[in-house]
Design an enzyme around this catalytic site. Structure first.
Site: not given
Ligand code: FPP
Length: 257
Positions: A30, A47, A141
Site C-alpha cells: 500500500d 505504481h 520460492l
Molecule cells: C496500493 O497503492 C497498491 C496497489 C493498489 C497496487 C499494487 C501494484 C503494484 C505494486 C504493481 C503491480 C504488481 C505486480 C505484482 C507486478 P495505492 O494506489 O492504494 O496507494 P495510496 O493508498 O497511497 O493511494
C-alpha cells in the site's frame, strides 16, 4: 547462508545469528499513490516504483529461504478506480509477467495466481495461465500473485463449490468443515501466511486472506510500498523472529499445569 530445518522450527543461519524464518509472508503493498503525491508526481509513477519494490521483495524472499511470498497486486474492489489507473495497473502486471517470467523461471520461482478469473480481460488471463504453467514444476520460492482478489468473494466461491458437490451427491452436508472449505479456496495447497505485512501506515486487512490469516502475525509499517527496501524486509523478518506464536494454546504448558 545455510538453511537448517532441524528441531521443528525453520532457521536460517549466518555467521552471527540464527533467525526464525516464516514459511509464508503475505504483503499488502500500500501507498504507491501517496508516495507519488508526496513528490508531486502522477500516481502511475508510484505504481512503477512499486514494481521495483516487488523485484526487491522477491529477491529477498528467495535469498532468505521464505517458501511462499503472496503479493496483493489488484483487489476485486480496485476496478472502481479511474479507468486510466486500472489500465496502468494492468499494463504493469502484463509488463512484469512478459518481462520477468523468463528470469523468474530461471531462478526456479513457481508462480501461482489467486483471485477470481471470471470476466478477466482477454489480454490478462492467458498471461496469468502462461506464468503458472511455465513455472509449475519449479521448486524454489512460490510467488503468489493476488489478482482480482477479494477474500469474501473467494470464500463465497469455495462455499458454492461445496454446495455443488452436495447437490451432485459427491459430498455429505456433515462433511463440510474447515478443512473441506480450505481445500476449495484459491490458496488450496499453500500453507497459511505466518507473517502479514501492510505498508503505508494503514492498519487493516482490506479483504485480504481473511480466512488464511487467522493466526498470522500482523506487521504494519509506516513506509510507502515504493520505499520497501531490502533493509525494511529484513527488519520485518527480525520483528517476526521475536514474536511468540501460540495458536490459541499456551507455550509453557508446565508453568500452567
Ligand atoms: C496500493 O497503492 C497498491 C496497489 C493498489 C497496487 C499494487 C501494484 C503494484 C505494486 C504493481 C503491480 C504488481 C505486480 C505484482 C507486478 P495505492 O494506489 O492504494 O496507494 P495510496 O493508498 O497511497 O493511494
Amino acid at each position: 547462508m545455510a538453511v537448517s530445518t532441524s528441531g521443528g522450527g525453520r532457521q536460517v543461519m549466518d555467521k552471527e545469528h540464527a533467525v526464525k524464518i516464516p514459511e509464508h509472508v503475505a504483503i499488502i503493498m500500500d501507498g504507491n499513490g501517496r508516495w507519488a503525491k508526496k513528490r508531486g508526481l502522477p500516481r502511475t509513477v508510484g505504481h512503477k516504483k512499486g514494481v521495483d519494490a516487488v523485484h526487491e521483495a522477491v529477491r529477498v524472499a528467495a535469498a532468505a529461504g521464505i517458501s511462499y511470498l503472496t503479493l496483493f497486486a489488484f483487489s476485486s474492489e480496485n476496478w472502481t478506480r479511474p479507468e486510466s489507473e486500472v489500465n496502468d495497473l494492468m499494463g504493469l502486471l502484463k509488463t512484469f509477467i512478459r518481462g520477468d517470467l523468463a528470469e523468474l523461471h530461471a531462478e526456479n520461482v513457481r508462480i501461482r495466481v489467486i483471485g477470481s478469473r471470471e470476466n478477466l480481460r482477454g489480454d490478462i488471463l492467458p498471461l496469468l495461465i502462461e506464468a503458472e504453467e511455465t513455472t509449475k514444476a519449479n521448486t524454489g520460492l512460490t510467488l503468489v500473485i493476488a489478482f482480482n482478489y477479494g477474500s469474501r468473494d473467494e470464500i463465497a466461491r469455495a462455499a458454492r463449490k461445496l454446495a455443488q458437490k452436495v447437490v451432485a451427491g459427491s459430498m455429505r452436508v456433515e462433511d463440510i468443515n474447515a478443512v473441506a472449505l480450505d481445500r476449495e479456496l484459491d490458496t488450496s495447497g499453500i500453507p497459511d501466511p505466518d507473517l502479514l505485512i501492510r505498508t503505508s501506515g494503514e492498519e487493516r486487512l482490506s479483504n485480504f486472506l481473511l480466512w488464511q490469516a487467522a493466526y498470522a502475525e500482523l506487521l504494519f509499517i509506516p513506509d510507502f510500498w515504493p520505499d520497501f527496501s531490502r533493509e525494511t524486509f529484513y527488519a520485518a523478518l527480525a520483528s517476526y523472529a521475536n514474536r511468540e506464536r501460540r495458536f490459541g494454546g499456551v507455550v509453557d504448558v508446565a508453568a500452567v499445569s
